[in-house]
Write an enzyme that holds these catalytic residues in place. Structure first.
Site, short mmCIF file in Angstrom:
data_model
loop_
_atom_site.label_atom_id
_atom_site.label_comp_id
_atom_site.label_asym_id
_atom_site.label_seq_id
_atom_site.Cartn_x
_atom_site.Cartn_y
_atom_site.Cartn_z
N THR A 199 8.55 30.72 38.93
CA THR A 199 8.23 32.01 39.58
C THR A 199 7.45 32.95 38.66
O THR A 199 6.85 33.91 39.13
CB THR A 199 9.53 32.74 39.99
OG1 THR A 199 10.26 33.06 38.79
CG2 THR A 199 10.39 31.86 40.89
N ASP A 252 6.54 29.65 21.32
CA ASP A 252 6.47 28.26 20.85
C ASP A 252 5.65 28.16 19.57
O ASP A 252 5.99 27.39 18.66
CB ASP A 252 5.85 27.37 21.93
CG ASP A 252 6.84 27.04 23.03
OD1 ASP A 252 8.04 27.27 22.85
OD2 ASP A 252 6.39 26.56 24.10
N ARG A 272 10.62 33.98 30.85
CA ARG A 272 9.90 33.87 32.12
C ARG A 272 10.28 32.59 32.80
O ARG A 272 10.16 31.51 32.23
CB ARG A 272 8.39 33.85 31.86
CG ARG A 272 7.77 35.16 31.98
CD ARG A 272 6.28 35.16 31.98
NE ARG A 272 5.55 33.93 31.80
CZ ARG A 272 4.24 33.84 31.98
NH1 ARG A 272 3.55 34.88 32.37
NH2 ARG A 272 3.61 32.71 31.76
N ASP A 309 1.35 29.77 24.12
CA ASP A 309 2.72 30.29 24.23
C ASP A 309 3.14 30.87 22.87
O ASP A 309 3.36 30.12 21.90
CB ASP A 309 3.68 29.17 24.67
CG ASP A 309 5.06 29.73 24.99
OD1 ASP A 309 5.66 30.38 24.10
OD2 ASP A 309 5.53 29.54 26.11
C1 PRP Z 1 6.47 35.37 26.86
C2 PRP Z 1 6.04 36.58 26.09
C3 PRP Z 1 6.47 37.71 26.97
C4 PRP Z 1 6.24 37.14 28.35
C5 PRP Z 1 4.96 37.69 28.88
O1 PRP Z 1 7.80 35.12 26.68
O2 PRP Z 1 6.58 36.64 24.80
O3 PRP Z 1 7.83 38.07 26.80
O4 PRP Z 1 6.14 35.72 28.21
O5 PRP Z 1 4.76 37.31 30.19
P1 PRP Z 1 4.79 38.34 31.40
O6 PRP Z 1 3.95 39.51 31.00
O7 PRP Z 1 4.15 37.55 32.51
O8 PRP Z 1 6.20 38.68 31.72
P2 PRP Z 1 8.53 33.82 27.28
O9 PRP Z 1 9.07 34.11 28.63
O10 PRP Z 1 7.60 32.65 27.17
O11 PRP Z 1 9.78 33.65 26.36
P3 PRP Z 1 9.87 33.30 24.78
O12 PRP Z 1 9.32 34.49 24.04
O13 PRP Z 1 11.33 33.12 24.59
O14 PRP Z 1 9.08 32.05 24.54
N1 URA Z 2 3.58 34.11 27.46
C1 URA Z 2 2.92 33.61 26.41
O1 URA Z 2 3.53 33.31 25.37
N2 URA Z 2 1.60 33.43 26.52
C2 URA Z 2 0.92 33.75 27.63
O2 URA Z 2 -0.32 33.57 27.67
C3 URA Z 2 1.62 34.26 28.72
C4 URA Z 2 2.97 34.44 28.61
#
Ligand code: PRP
Ligand code: URA
Length: 209
Positions: free
Chosen positions: A108, A203, A104, A200
């Site tokens: 944005t 993380d 993400r 997150d």
């Molecule tokens: C997080 C999560 C989803 C997304 C959800 O991933 O694991 O993939 O955000 O958000 P959305 O419904 O608003 O799209 P992130 O983009 O943080 O990546 P990561 O798993 O690599 O940390």
């Molecule tokens: N991605 C995450 O990991 N946590 C949230 O709450 C939203 C997006």
């Protein structure tokens, strides 16, 4: 119409509460995510079709049951979805595993694709798309579109925590996809994080806070 299944088993609720606690470290977080994924996988696969198979026990011949029809694939959305794969594979050890890489954009909140590797016959398989967090729904909706571009027709989405906004988005863009979640939370904050959520997920799994 897409159905929302909230898996409200006491074991799932208990383990999720520990995961939500900010004091829970990565090791426990990862182990609990794997355990919940297995428990949720049990619900998600409840209606897999069976077919009869003739076997011989030490005492007699019998007609037993075996899973029939299309084969399965598990597709995690990187990174956080990786934390759900091992739990699902313990139930479905012969499933193939594909990967979709999305992150993400922090400004944005829109998903950006950076990787896609799927089994060549993915279109013939039942697919479980896995990601612990369904926030705005952008990542899940884009991943579902990508899977459909590869021919997938039977897809279920499995997450741990969902926001109503994400559920609405997936249901409006992908009315053929059922959603399985362990919890439906209140909503999103100004940074599009789920509240109360668990922070997150990527993380917390990988210790990159
Ligand atoms: C997080 C999560 C989803 C997304 C959800 O991933 O694991 O993939 O955000 O958000 P959305 O419904 O608003 O799209 P992130 O983009 O943080 O990546 P990561 O798993 O690599 O940390
Ligand atoms: N991605 C995450 O990991 N946590 C949230 O709450 C939203 C997006």
């Amino acid at each position: 119409m897409s159905e929302l299944h909230i898996v409200n088993h006491p074991l799932v609720a208990h383990k999720l509460s520990i995961m939500r606690n900010q004091k829970t470290g990565s090791k426990d977080f990862r182990e609990l995510l794997e355990e919940i994924s297995m428990l949720m996988g049990y619900e998600l696969t409840r209606d897999l079709p069976l077919e009869p198979v003739e076997i011989e026990t030490p005492l007699a011949r019998m007609q037993a049951s075996t899973i029939s029809g299309k084969k399965l694939a598990i597709v995690p959305i990187l990174r956080a979805g990786l934390g759900m794969v091992d739990g699902l594979l313990r139930l479905l050890p012969v499933a193939k595993v594909g990967h979709i890489g999305l992150y993400r954009d922090p400004d944005t909140h829109l998903p950006v694709e950076y990787y896609c590797k799927l089994p060549p016959d993915i279109g013939e398989r039942r697919v479980i798309l896995a990601d612990p967090m369904l926030a705005t729904g952008g990542s899940a909706a884009d991943a579902l579109t990508l899977l459909k571009q590869h021919g997938c027709r039977k897809i279920r989405f499995m997450c741990l925590v969902a926001a109503p906004e994400g559920v609405r988005r997936v249901q409006s863009e992908h009315p053929d996809v059922d959603i399985f979640t362990a919890a439906l939370d209140q909503g999103l904050n100004d940074h599009a994080y789920i509240v109360p959520g668990l922070g997150d997920a990527g993380d917390r799994i990988f210790g990159t806070l």
